[in-house]
Motif scaffolding. Structure first.
Motif, PDB file in Angstrom:
ATOM      1  N   VAL A  50       0.791  -0.875   0.099  1.00 34.58           N
ATOM      2  CA  VAL A  50      -0.084   0.515  -0.087  1.00 34.58           C
ATOM      3  C   VAL A  50       1.180   1.053   0.275  1.00 34.58           C
ATOM      4  O   VAL A  50       0.588   1.952  -1.201  1.00 34.58           O
ATOM      5  N   GLN A  51       1.615   0.872   0.072  1.00 31.14           N
ATOM      6  CA  GLN A  51       2.676   2.776   1.218  1.00 31.14           C
ATOM      7  C   GLN A  51       3.457   2.470   0.037  1.00 31.14           C
ATOM      8  O   GLN A  51       3.407   3.755  -1.234  1.00 31.14           O
ATOM      9  N   LEU A  52       3.714   1.879  -1.679  1.00 29.58           N
ATOM     10  CA  LEU A  52       4.615   1.440  -2.506  1.00 29.58           C
ATOM     11  C   LEU A  52       2.946   1.889  -3.580  1.00 29.58           C
ATOM     12  O   LEU A  52       3.885   3.453  -4.387  1.00 29.58           O
ATOM     13  N   TRP A  53       1.737   1.495  -3.100  1.00 30.85           N
ATOM     14  CA  TRP A  53       1.496   2.169  -5.248  1.00 30.85           C
ATOM     15  C   TRP A  53      -0.640   2.560  -3.939  1.00 30.85           C
ATOM     16  O   TRP A  53      -0.960   2.874  -4.886  1.00 30.85           O
ATOM     17  N   GLU A  54      -0.796   3.446  -2.876  1.00 32.98           N
ATOM     18  CA  GLU A  54      -1.310   3.548  -2.454  1.00 32.98           C
ATOM     19  C   GLU A  54      -2.503   4.241  -3.779  1.00 32.98           C
ATOM     20  O   GLU A  54      -3.906   4.609  -3.282  1.00 32.98           O
ATOM     21  N   HIS A  55      -1.352   5.823  -3.744  1.00 31.00           N
ATOM     22  CA  HIS A  55      -2.170   6.652  -4.729  1.00 31.00           C
ATOM     23  C   HIS A  55      -2.543   6.586  -6.183  1.00 31.00           C
ATOM     24  O   HIS A  55      -3.443   5.965  -6.409  1.00 31.00           O
ATOM     25  N   ASP A  56      -1.801   6.067  -6.451  1.00 34.47           N
ATOM     26  CA  ASP A  56      -1.777   5.130  -8.430  1.00 34.47           C
ATOM     27  C   ASP A  56      -1.945   3.748  -8.787  1.00 34.47           C
ATOM     28  O   ASP A  56      -2.443   3.397  -9.654  1.00 34.47           O
ATOM     29  N   GLY A  57      -2.132   3.147  -7.303  1.00 32.39           N
ATOM     30  CA  GLY A  57      -2.861   1.210  -7.484  1.00 32.39           C
ATOM     31  C   GLY A  57      -1.199   0.691  -7.603  1.00 32.39           C
ATOM     32  O   GLY A  57      -0.174   1.583  -8.204  1.00 32.39           O
ATOM     33  N   SER A  58      -1.587  -0.304  -8.178  1.00 29.14           N
ATOM     34  CA  SER A  58       0.017  -1.078  -8.289  1.00 29.14           C
ATOM     35  C   SER A  58      -0.127  -1.241  -9.437  1.00 29.14           C
ATOM     36  O   SER A  58      -0.422  -0.491 -10.283  1.00 29.14           O
ATOM     37  N   PRO A  59       1.403  -1.126 -10.057  1.00 25.96           N
ATOM     38  CA  PRO A  59       1.417  -1.293 -11.777  1.00 25.96           C
ATOM     39  C   PRO A  59       0.725  -2.390 -12.317  1.00 25.96           C
ATOM     40  O   PRO A  59      -0.034  -3.034 -11.768  1.00 25.96           O
ATOM     41  N   LEU A  60       0.388  -2.526 -13.628  1.00 23.48           N
ATOM     42  CA  LEU A  60      -0.519  -3.960 -14.502  1.00 23.48           C
ATOM     43  C   LEU A  60       0.295  -4.585 -14.185  1.00 23.48           C
ATOM     44  O   LEU A  60       1.555  -4.846 -14.112  1.00 23.48           O
ATOM     45  N   ILE A  61      -0.287  -5.911 -13.971  1.00 27.75           N
ATOM     46  CA  ILE A  61       0.315  -7.130 -13.602  1.00 27.75           C
ATOM     47  C   ILE A  61       0.280  -8.103 -15.109  1.00 27.75           C
ATOM     48  O   ILE A  61      -1.188  -8.436 -15.071  1.00 27.75           O
ATOM     49  N   PRO A  62       1.285  -8.418 -15.202  1.00 31.37           N
ATOM     50  CA  PRO A  62       0.623  -9.314 -16.493  1.00 31.37           C
ATOM     51  C   PRO A  62       0.127 -11.043 -15.878  1.00 31.37           C
ATOM     52  O   PRO A  62       0.217 -11.410 -15.337  1.00 31.37           O
ATOM     53  N   LEU A  63      -0.933 -11.513 -16.682  1.00 30.96           N
ATOM     54  CA  LEU A  63      -1.485 -12.442 -16.910  1.00 30.96           C
ATOM     55  C   LEU A  63      -0.510 -13.740 -15.520  1.00 30.96           C
ATOM     56  O   LEU A  63      -0.996 -14.488 -15.410  1.00 30.96           O
ATOM     57  N   VAL A  64       0.420 -13.971 -16.697  1.00 34.15           N
ATOM     58  CA  VAL A  64       1.783 -14.257 -16.145  1.00 34.15           C
ATOM     59  C   VAL A  64       1.445 -15.139 -14.395  1.00 34.15           C
ATOM     60  O   VAL A  64       1.993 -15.919 -13.934  1.00 34.15           O
ATOM     61  N   GLU A  65       2.138 -13.682 -14.577  1.00 34.33           N
ATOM     62  CA  GLU A  65       2.259 -13.179 -12.924  1.00 34.33           C
ATOM     63  C   GLU A  65       0.897 -13.197 -11.799  1.00 34.33           C
ATOM     64  O   GLU A  65       1.062 -13.931 -11.159  1.00 34.33           O
ATOM     65  N   PHE A  66       0.050 -12.617 -12.497  1.00 29.24           N
ATOM     66  CA  PHE A  66      -1.245 -12.717 -11.672  1.00 29.24           C
ATOM     67  C   PHE A  66      -1.155 -13.920 -11.365  1.00 29.24           C
ATOM     68  O   PHE A  66      -2.115 -14.951 -10.449  1.00 29.24           O
ATOM     69  N   SER A  67      -1.389 -14.974 -12.342  1.00 29.57           N
ATOM     70  CA  SER A  67      -1.430 -16.209 -11.650  1.00 29.57           C
ATOM     71  C   SER A  67      -0.596 -17.532 -10.994  1.00 29.57           C
ATOM     72  O   SER A  67      -1.335 -18.433 -10.617  1.00 29.57           O
ATOM     73  N   ASP A  68       0.669 -16.624 -10.908  1.00 24.29           N
ATOM     74  CA  ASP A  68       1.491 -16.812 -10.108  1.00 24.29           C
ATOM     75  C   ASP A  68       0.867 -16.536  -8.091  1.00 24.29           C
ATOM     76  O   ASP A  68       1.053 -16.002  -7.981  1.00 24.29           O
ATOM     77  N   PRO A  69       0.781 -17.157  -7.494  1.00 24.04           N
ATOM     78  CA  PRO A  69       0.012 -17.487  -6.066  1.00 24.04           C
ATOM     79  C   PRO A  69       0.764 -16.550  -5.567  1.00 24.04           C
ATOM     80  O   PRO A  69       0.597 -15.957  -4.508  1.00 24.04           O
ATOM     81  N   ARG A  70       2.362 -16.983  -5.632  1.00 19.01           N
ATOM     82  CA  ARG A  70       3.430 -15.769  -4.741  1.00 19.01           C
ATOM     83  C   ARG A  70       3.129 -14.490  -5.323  1.00 19.01           C
ATOM     84  O   ARG A  70       3.052 -13.578  -4.530  1.00 19.01           O
ATOM     85  N   VAL A  71       2.352 -13.593  -6.119  1.00 19.14           N
ATOM     86  CA  VAL A  71       2.707 -12.783  -6.898  1.00 19.14           C
ATOM     87  C   VAL A  71       1.037 -12.254  -6.218  1.00 19.14           C
ATOM     88  O   VAL A  71       0.894 -11.567  -6.185  1.00 19.14           O
ATOM     89  N   SER A  72       1.047 -13.253  -5.979  1.00 18.19           N
ATOM     90  CA  SER A  72      -1.451 -12.783  -5.984  1.00 18.19           C
ATOM     91  C   SER A  72      -1.309 -12.774  -5.174  1.00 18.19           C
ATOM     92  O   SER A  72      -2.358 -11.724  -4.041  1.00 18.19           O
ATOM     93  N   LYS A  73      -0.191 -13.768  -3.878  1.00 18.56           N
ATOM     94  CA  LYS A  73      -0.553 -13.307  -1.983  1.00 18.56           C
ATOM     95  C   LYS A  73       0.659 -11.839  -2.023  1.00 18.56           C
ATOM     96  O   LYS A  73      -0.565 -11.018  -0.662  1.00 18.56           O
ATOM     97  N   ILE A  74       1.519 -11.280  -2.952  1.00 21.36           N
ATOM     98  CA  ILE A  74       1.539 -10.345  -2.364  1.00 21.36           C
ATOM     99  C   ILE A  74       0.329  -9.024  -2.353  1.00 21.36           C
ATOM    100  O   ILE A  74       0.646  -8.208  -1.759  1.00 21.36           O
ATOM    101  N   TYR A  75      -0.152  -9.059  -2.763  1.00 18.47           N
ATOM    102  CA  TYR A  75      -1.121  -8.029  -3.190  1.00 18.47           C
ATOM    103  C   TYR A  75      -2.477  -8.246  -2.471  1.00 18.47           C
ATOM    104  O   TYR A  75      -3.970  -8.127  -2.728  1.00 18.47           O
ATOM    105  N   GLY A  76      -2.255  -9.617  -2.367  1.00 16.16           N
ATOM    106  CA  GLY A  76      -3.800 -10.017  -1.768  1.00 16.16           C
ATOM    107  C   GLY A  76      -4.504 -10.789  -2.235  1.00 16.16           C
ATOM    108  O   GLY A  76      -6.295 -10.583  -2.179  1.00 16.16           O
ATOM    109  N   LEU A  77      -4.351 -10.741  -3.506  1.00 20.45           N
ATOM    110  CA  LEU A  77      -5.455 -11.095  -4.145  1.00 20.45           C
ATOM    111  C   LEU A  77      -5.594 -12.964  -4.387  1.00 20.45           C
ATOM    112  O   LEU A  77      -4.778 -13.591  -4.302  1.00 20.45           O
ATOM    113  N   ALA A  78      -7.155 -13.330  -4.942  1.00 20.87           N
ATOM    114  CA  ALA A  78      -7.210 -14.784  -4.539  1.00 20.87           C
ATOM    115  C   ALA A  78      -8.518 -15.144  -6.195  1.00 20.87           C
ATOM    116  O   ALA A  78     -10.099 -14.909  -5.977  1.00 20.87           O
TER     117      ALA A  78
END
Length: 169
Positions: A50-78
């Protein structure tokens, strides 16, 4: 018109999966970018991100990274298997580029800001079908988006087929 940015508001609920199905099946075409937008109103457990991207949001996360459980966990996604299958099918069969973006704050306001900042040419949101009292007390993200965005908005109702969507031009 190829090369559009089509945003889909997702909270990983059944109604957001319906919205995603509708966007992937009926709106997305070869060369388009399908951008999942997840707005987190809670700042718990994510202070570093949140501190890194609170104002503008995260960078665009490509599908290959979004599909990776480790990356999803960083952003709290499921995203879940079903959602990833819908996205992978859209990417492979339609030639659509798929990205995710995480924003923090009020969902309605952040979605309308995303229309301008990404920018989006179309926004698809789900609607749980709240009755008037609940919608008045809790607010409705889809109603806010329809009334405050500058691009077309398609609202997909939770208990309806994707073709039963309404569109605001």
């Amino acid at each position: 018109m190829a090369g559009r940015n089509i945003g889909v508001a997702v909270d990983f609920s059944a109604c957001s999966k319906n919205a995603l199905r509708c966007a992937a099946a009926n709106l997305a075409a070869s060369g388009d970018r399908l951008i999942l937008i997840h707005v987190k109103s809670s700042y718990q457990y994510e202070q570093g991100v949140v501190q890194l991207w609170e104002h503008d949001g995260s960078p665009l996360i490509p599908l290959v990274e979004f599909s990776d459980p480790r990356v999803s966990k960083i952003y709290g996604l499921a995203p879940g298997r079903e959602m990833l299958e819908i996205l992978t099918r859209a990417a492979n069969q339609k030639g659509v580029q798929v990205f995710a973006k995480v924003l923090w704050g009020d969902p309605g306001k952040k979605l309308t800001e995303a229309v301008q900042t990404i920018p989006l040419q179309w926004l698809v949101v789900g609607n749980r079908g709240l009755n008037r009292v609940k919608r008045f007390l809790m607010g409705s993200v889809s109603t806010y988006a329809v009334n405050h965005t500058t691009c077309p908005v398609t609202v997909v109702r939770e208990n309806k087929l994707p073709s039963a969507a309404t569109t605001n031009y």
